[in-house]
Design an enzyme around this catalytic site. Sequence first.
Site, mmCIF file in Angstrom:
data_model
loop_
_atom_site.group_PDB
_atom_site.id
_atom_site.type_symbol
_atom_site.label_atom_id
_atom_site.label_comp_id
_atom_site.label_asym_id
_atom_site.label_seq_id
_atom_site.Cartn_x
_atom_site.Cartn_y
_atom_site.Cartn_z
ATOM 1 N N ASP A 26 0.805 -1.052 -0.100
ATOM 2 C CA ASP A 26 -0.061 0.064 -0.208
ATOM 3 C C ASP A 26 0.813 1.357 0.116
ATOM 4 O O ASP A 26 0.496 2.093 -0.520
ATOM 5 C CB ASP A 26 -0.777 -0.046 1.189
ATOM 6 C CG ASP A 26 -1.753 -1.197 1.370
ATOM 7 O OD1 ASP A 26 -2.147 -1.942 0.303
ATOM 8 O OD2 ASP A 26 -1.877 -1.910 2.555
ATOM 9 N N HIS B 127 -5.273 -3.786 5.820
ATOM 10 C CA HIS B 127 -4.613 -4.009 4.342
ATOM 11 C C HIS B 127 -5.709 -4.469 3.454
ATOM 12 O O HIS B 127 -5.279 -5.534 2.804
ATOM 13 C CB HIS B 127 -3.447 -5.126 4.522
ATOM 14 C CG HIS B 127 -2.707 -5.327 3.487
ATOM 15 N ND1 HIS B 127 -2.134 -4.356 2.448
ATOM 16 C CD2 HIS B 127 -2.368 -6.408 2.783
ATOM 17 C CE1 HIS B 127 -1.346 -4.974 1.594
ATOM 18 N NE2 HIS B 127 -1.666 -6.468 1.653
#
Length: 325
Positions: free
Chosen positions: A142, A171
């Site tokens: 990310d 996540h």
Amino acid sequence: MKAVVLGAAGGIGQPLSLLLKANPAVTELALYDIVNSPGVAVDLSHIATPSKVEGFLPPDDGLKKALTGANVVVIPAGIPRKPGINAGIVRDLATGIATTAPKAFVLVISNPVNSTVPIVAEVFKKHGVFDPKRIFGVTTLDVVRASTFVSEILGDRSLSPSVSVPVVGGHSGVTIVPLLSQSSHPLPASLDASALDSLINRIQFGGDEVVKAKDGAGSATLSMAYAGAEFAGKVIRAVKGEKGIVAPTFVNLASDKTGGDALKKELGKDLEYFSAPVELGVDGVAKIHGLGKISPAEKALVEAALPELSANIEKGIAFVEVPKL
């Protein structure tokens, strides 16, 4: 420094193993999978870097042999987008680590990370070896995506290695919260609200972009392997004594009681796990940093992330109690 990859023959496992073989700080590399890992190991063993590479399969106590003497264990094992199957795989691998290498630093890539990290922790608790400082959910992809996409918006891809954007929360999807207001390289003032929303959405759902481009025949494996190796490299450097390394990662907030409690206060919710910028040290988690100054829009994103994050964590914990995810 012995690194172990569990799930080393898969789409993430092979390139991740290659990148760890290329890391001169790794002196021993053990590769474990249910198929093909010895072949991957022999292939990598020809590369002219210091580490000795060995591959193991389940027969003859392969998992135990792979894990013996492990310092860092990275888990990319599993099947893309199959949470129930992955939960069982992670639970079984965690059992192996808890019994053979309980002091190893465990880096969990297998999705859903918001649930698989709690699964590892619960297994370690059952074996009486749980140390919250040593278990990490790898959210680095990310962060990598945020750096890349921001550099694209700034019109200069050469900036991407130096662009730093903290990404917090969890996540998956809406639990991924990029704090773009804290970007090391500010976004252009001309960027309007809809363009900003598109950027946030692209960071949150970047995995879908890859699945679509691969025509459903795969997911983000190469970029994930890169991100996993980046984070593993940071943990290794910190364990070897390098100071001041900070990276977002999904951790148990008990790993730094002071920082964790302060973060819970900021969130207004008593979560057990959260991804925040974490300072790494010789024992794993040294310090959990708070959110810092965030914009009202980012505060709303954090609030939107909390219910799903909380449910994901509970699911992981419950799975170890009653195996059904």
